[in-house]
Design a protein around this motif. Sequence first.
Motif, PDB file in Angstrom:
ATOM      1  N   LEU A   1       0.817  -1.220   0.000  1.00 38.98           N
ATOM      2  CA  LEU A   1       0.000   0.000   0.000  1.00 38.98           C
ATOM      3  C   LEU A   1       0.845   1.262   0.000  1.00 38.98           C
ATOM      4  N   TYR A   2       1.956   1.262   0.759  1.00 45.10           N
ATOM      5  CA  TYR A   2       2.710   2.506   0.943  1.00 45.10           C
ATOM      6  C   TYR A   2       3.980   2.600   0.094  1.00 45.10           C
ATOM      7  N   PHE A   3       4.412   1.502  -0.490  1.00 37.50           N
ATOM      8  CA  PHE A   3       5.656   1.548  -1.252  1.00 37.50           C
ATOM      9  C   PHE A   3       5.488   1.043  -2.681  1.00 37.50           C
ATOM     10  N   ALA A   4       5.162  -0.245  -2.834  1.00 36.00           N
ATOM     11  CA  ALA A   4       5.204  -0.849  -4.166  1.00 36.00           C
ATOM     12  C   ALA A   4       4.089  -0.353  -5.082  1.00 36.00           C
TER      13      ALA A   4
ATOM     14  N   PRO B   1       2.028   2.355  -4.955  1.00 33.88           N
ATOM     15  CA  PRO B   1       2.120   3.750  -5.395  1.00 33.88           C
ATOM     16  C   PRO B   1       3.155   3.970  -6.482  1.00 33.88           C
ATOM     17  N   CYS B   2       4.290   3.269  -6.386  1.00 35.20           N
ATOM     18  CA  CYS B   2       5.308   3.417  -7.436  1.00 35.20           C
ATOM     19  C   CYS B   2       4.808   2.874  -8.765  1.00 35.20           C
ATOM     20  N   MET B   3       4.098   1.737  -8.728  1.00 38.35           N
ATOM     21  CA  MET B   3       3.562   1.178  -9.954  1.00 38.35           C
ATOM     22  C   MET B   3       2.531   2.116 -10.584  1.00 38.35           C
ATOM     23  N   LEU B   4       1.617   2.647  -9.771  1.00 39.63           N
ATOM     24  CA  LEU B   4       0.590   3.541 -10.294  1.00 39.63           C
ATOM     25  C   LEU B   4       1.205   4.833 -10.827  1.00 39.63           C
ATOM     26  N   PHE B   5       2.212   5.338 -10.122  1.00 36.23           N
ATOM     27  CA  PHE B   5       2.879   6.550 -10.596  1.00 36.23           C
ATOM     28  C   PHE B   5       3.524   6.320 -11.953  1.00 36.23           C
ATOM     29  N   ARG B   6       4.210   5.193 -12.109  1.00 34.36           N
ATOM     30  CA  ARG B   6       4.895   4.925 -13.384  1.00 34.36           C
ATOM     31  C   ARG B   6       3.899   4.775 -14.531  1.00 34.36           C
ATOM     32  N   PHE B   7       2.808   4.041 -14.292  1.00 40.95           N
ATOM     33  CA  PHE B   7       1.804   3.893 -15.341  1.00 40.95           C
ATOM     34  C   PHE B   7       1.183   5.244 -15.681  1.00 40.95           C
ATOM     35  N   GLY B   8       0.872   6.033 -14.645  1.00 42.84           N
ATOM     36  CA  GLY B   8       0.277   7.344 -14.892  1.00 42.84           C
ATOM     37  C   GLY B   8       1.218   8.284 -15.619  1.00 42.84           C
ATOM     38  N   ALA B   9       2.484   8.271 -15.220  1.00 45.36           N
ATOM     39  CA  ALA B   9       3.449   9.180 -15.833  1.00 45.36           C
ATOM     40  C   ALA B   9       3.712   8.823 -17.288  1.00 45.36           C
TER      41      ALA B   9
ATOM     42  N   PRO C   1      -2.050   6.577   0.233  1.00 49.58           N
ATOM     43  CA  PRO C   1      -1.056   7.054  -0.733  1.00 49.58           C
ATOM     44  C   PRO C   1      -1.430   6.787  -2.189  1.00 49.58           C
ATOM     45  N   MET C   2      -2.372   5.885  -2.451  1.00 56.06           N
ATOM     46  CA  MET C   2      -2.665   5.546  -3.843  1.00 56.06           C
ATOM     47  C   MET C   2      -3.298   6.699  -4.630  1.00 56.06           C
ATOM     48  N   PRO C   3      -4.302   7.403  -4.088  1.00 53.02           N
ATOM     49  CA  PRO C   3      -4.807   8.555  -4.856  1.00 53.02           C
ATOM     50  C   PRO C   3      -3.734   9.603  -5.122  1.00 53.02           C
TER      51      PRO C   3
ATOM     52  N   MET D   1      12.144  -0.686  -9.250  1.00 54.76           N
ATOM     53  CA  MET D   1      12.237  -1.931  -8.483  1.00 54.76           C
ATOM     54  C   MET D   1      11.014  -2.113  -7.589  1.00 54.76           C
ATOM     55  N   LEU D   2      10.581  -1.044  -6.938  1.00 54.12           N
ATOM     56  CA  LEU D   2       9.386  -1.135  -6.100  1.00 54.12           C
ATOM     57  C   LEU D   2       8.149  -1.417  -6.950  1.00 54.12           C
ATOM     58  N   ALA D   3       8.063  -0.774  -8.111  1.00 56.60           N
ATOM     59  CA  ALA D   3       6.913  -0.990  -8.988  1.00 56.60           C
ATOM     60  C   ALA D   3       6.850  -2.427  -9.479  1.00 56.60           C
ATOM     61  N   GLU D   4       8.005  -2.994  -9.793  1.00 58.76           N
ATOM     62  CA  GLU D   4       8.039  -4.378 -10.291  1.00 58.76           C
ATOM     63  C   GLU D   4       7.680  -5.377  -9.193  1.00 58.76           C
ATOM     64  N   ALA D   5       7.867  -4.994  -7.943  1.00 59.71           N
ATOM     65  CA  ALA D   5       7.498  -5.893  -6.834  1.00 59.71           C
ATOM     66  C   ALA D   5       6.018  -5.826  -6.513  1.00 59.71           C
ATOM     67  N   ALA D   6       5.321  -4.811  -7.000  1.00 56.59           N
ATOM     68  CA  ALA D   6       3.934  -4.575  -6.596  1.00 56.59           C
ATOM     69  C   ALA D   6       3.022  -5.733  -6.964  1.00 56.59           C
ATOM     70  N   SER D   7       3.079  -6.179  -8.204  1.00 57.94           N
ATOM     71  CA  SER D   7       2.125  -7.188  -8.666  1.00 57.94           C
ATOM     72  C   SER D   7       2.253  -8.511  -7.914  1.00 57.94           C
ATOM     73  N   PRO D   8       3.430  -9.148  -7.855  1.00 59.79           N
ATOM     74  CA  PRO D   8       3.497 -10.444  -7.156  1.00 59.79           C
ATOM     75  C   PRO D   8       3.198 -10.347  -5.672  1.00 59.79           C
TER      76      PRO D   8
END
Length: 351
Positions: free
Chosen positions: A45-48, A50-58, A175-177, A203-210
């Motif tokens: 919720l607080y690390f992986a 948000p990084c994944m959502l930020f990267r997709f959004g950006a 942190p997700m919104p 690296m954090l974004a890639e860890a989010a899904s699994p």
Amino acid sequence: MDNRRVLQIFLVTVPFFALIAAGYAAARGGLLPLAAIPGLNAFVLYFALPCMLFRFGARAPIGQLLDGGVALVWCLSALIVVGATVALSRHGRIGWNDAAFGALVAAFPNTGFMGVPLLVAILGAQAASTTIITMAFDMVVTSSLCIALSRLDGADGHGAAKALRQALRGIFQNPMPWSILLGVLASATRFTFSGPIERTVAMLAEAASPVALFTIGAVLARSAVLAREHRASAAVAQALGSAAGRSPPSQAALADVLPVVAIKLLAHPLLVWALAHGVRALGVPLGGPALVAMVLAAALPSASNVSMLAERFGADDGRIARIILWTTVAAFFSFPLAAGWLGQGVSTPSL
């Protein structure tokens, strides 16, 4: 329906559900202590995530992230699902509190932990922006509406307003919104990280899904274990002639579970499909890929965090946990069928 396409999509979805099953087995078998699950949740919720959502959004074009047609269809479908589920659920056994959280679990798919990576794997990166819009709406509007409705049972006349304030405070602390908003701003300004910061975020974004999928399974197992312990404790107390004056908790009746499961996995995606075609007929611009992504988002199982919200607000979290579990198990079969039903709108995934 193209059976070969359904099989291909099924093979893409298998690893996602396999990770959920692994998390369930680890927690249910005692390999993963229940006390460790909040830590997994916190990491996602607080690390992986948000990084994944930020990267997709950006990385998404700003026009896709501000798609008014997607927002309109998802808004209408969410309001209809919430209203219909509350109307169908409320009776002598279920009041506003339980009906409202039943409506939330019917309208809120698991887009964060599961939907974004799964839909991107099937449809490609263009599905991320549509899925992000639906997730942002559910986190801000659908959740707040259902929490406010849940307070209409209370003796306090200001219960709904108080609950709405609590929901809004929870949104600001989530942190997700904020990661979605930062991603939108990064897309609009074409801002990018570089060097070690970019690699850390990646690296954090890639860890989010699994980790998120594994955590879904662990959360479902924890709900099952706690429900079993509560029933056992209640049975012991009853056998000992406890004078507490409380009846033992019982499993939610199938009549209170199966209709919500059907609404989530059948009625919700069909409604989104119908509304999307309706607004297109009225001249609202809505692209085919966005339509497909919305329907498949609606076909996802229920969001796993709704059971925690139900527990926090005193609703029957056992019923909500069962609905989440049943939608997750059933979606293993229904989701590929939904993708196959959409036919040409779904690109053939690479295996």
